[in-house]
Design an enzyme around this catalytic site. Sequence first.
Site, mmCIF file in Angstrom:
data_model
loop_
_atom_site.group_PDB
_atom_site.id
_atom_site.type_symbol
_atom_site.label_atom_id
_atom_site.label_comp_id
_atom_site.label_asym_id
_atom_site.label_seq_id
_atom_site.Cartn_x
_atom_site.Cartn_y
_atom_site.Cartn_z
ATOM 1 C CG ASP A 18 -2.178 -0.864 0.949
ATOM 2 O OD1 ASP A 18 -2.319 -1.406 -0.173
ATOM 3 O OD2 ASP A 18 -2.992 -1.020 1.881
ATOM 4 N NE ARG A 98 0.501 2.315 13.407
ATOM 5 C CZ ARG A 98 1.216 1.240 13.190
ATOM 6 N NH1 ARG A 98 2.283 0.992 13.925
ATOM 7 N NH2 ARG A 98 0.897 0.404 12.248
ATOM 8 C CG ASP A 127 -2.586 1.126 13.510
ATOM 9 O OD1 ASP A 127 -2.466 1.317 14.736
ATOM 10 O OD2 ASP A 127 -2.220 0.086 12.943
ATOM 11 C CB SER A 178 -1.802 -7.209 8.173
ATOM 12 O OG SER A 178 -1.468 -5.971 8.758
HETATM 13 N N1 ARG Z 1 -5.276 -4.271 16.855
HETATM 14 C C1 ARG Z 1 -4.040 -3.677 17.232
HETATM 15 C C2 ARG Z 1 -4.237 -2.223 17.542
HETATM 16 O O1 ARG Z 1 -5.243 -1.678 17.227
HETATM 17 C C3 ARG Z 1 -2.968 -3.935 16.223
HETATM 18 C C4 ARG Z 1 -2.957 -3.113 14.992
HETATM 19 C C5 ARG Z 1 -1.886 -3.599 14.076
HETATM 20 N N2 ARG Z 1 -1.725 -2.777 12.950
HETATM 21 C C6 ARG Z 1 -1.423 -3.233 11.733
HETATM 22 N N3 ARG Z 1 -1.319 -2.365 10.782
HETATM 23 N N4 ARG Z 1 -1.248 -4.519 11.486
HETATM 24 O O2 ARG Z 1 -3.386 -1.625 18.141
#
Ligand code: ARG
Length: 405
Positions: A18, A98, A127, A178
């Site tokens: 992406d 983040r 995110d 992912s």
């Molecule tokens: N569910 C977790 C969170 O909201 C992990 C997110 C992982 N992000 C990703 N782009 N794979 O913090």
Amino acid sequence: MTKTDSRRVVLAYSGGLDTSVMIAWLKEKHGLETIAVLVDAGRARNLEELRKKALAIGAAEAIVVDAKEEFAHDFVLPALMANALYEEKYPLVSALSRPLISKVLVEVAHKAGAGAVAHGCTAKGNDQVRFDLGIRALDPSLKVLAPAREWGMTREEAVTYAASHGIPVALTKSAPYSIDENLWGRAIECGPLEDPWAAPAEDAFSVTAPVAEAPAQPGILEIEFEAGEPVAAGGEEMTTVDLIKKVDTIAGAHGFGRIDMVENRLVGIKSREVYEAPGALALVTAHRELEDLVLPRELSHFKRIAEQKFADTAYNGGWFDPLMDALRAFMEETQLRVTGSVRLQFFKGACRVNGRKSPNSLYDFGLATYGGEDAFSHGAAQGFCELYGLPLKVWAKKQMVDGGY
Ligand code: ARG
């Protein structure tokens, strides 16, 4: 600050499909030139290779920012002091990185005079919220672009777009997940894991051993804390980054640190999440235990409420919210006496505490005994009363009433 150029955008580049497509897309659709930023918050791989890839795709600039130390000190340690676990399970791995990445993006935008920043998140996850809120909190004048929310491409369409723009794609058949990873752990999502009944396959994990293959003998690891910060592991003093890595490796080798949960995302979706965070979970276990030894009851009980609010706020993208500043100040205040050692025993997927000690221990704090007033002249009780500015007798009476003795 350099003069702002509205044709330049700073992109949080991961090297994946992406964000690679985004470099070309931002140019084609918005006429923007991209400064690709790879942020290393620990566990990053092939950074130089990915930096070159961004340039090859057409980024105007591509930089690597080593933010491991900053991540450890400004994000991970506060989370550890707060024993932060979202829904009592998830140590906020992605939720902590983040705001760090947002901060780096804003700094790069300021240096480069870019008028916008971009991230690769879709509309489904948390995110995006963390980036949107984080960037806005740090500089509301910057435009935030989220191409993946805008372009409406499926994964197949993105692959086709990549192919037609000469963007190399690493084919994902063998790696259907992912994955987001950093010093504090790994988040593994998607593919076969989307069925909450399906057991995760071993190939989802890279730091934790399968329990069947964990050593047949227990492993012992002593963690020393000073004012809430872990400073030594296994008798060896080291930096926070190295210490987390060491605990991660030892705990992971014993098969400890896997999490398999259904999580309530901020955006109203329940998702099946798999994590491995042996270091984070072992350190929170040890840290909590030490707090149980040194924190007075009322503080300890209230802290748990504040901890939950801390985890929720961080999870929901509120790292730079004024509430978070206040919560962090509260947490820091509670850590002044959190000095001492905890002994952890790892065995076949488990982590158990089997010893704790502290110069500030409140254990054997008189009240448990039936020894009458003498019990209250114990040194620790004296210290406690001084700490709270209470005369020993008044405090003792209050405790007897409160505690129902
Ligand atoms: N569910 C977790 C969170 O909201 C992990 C997110 C992982 N992000 C990703 N782009 N794979 O913090």
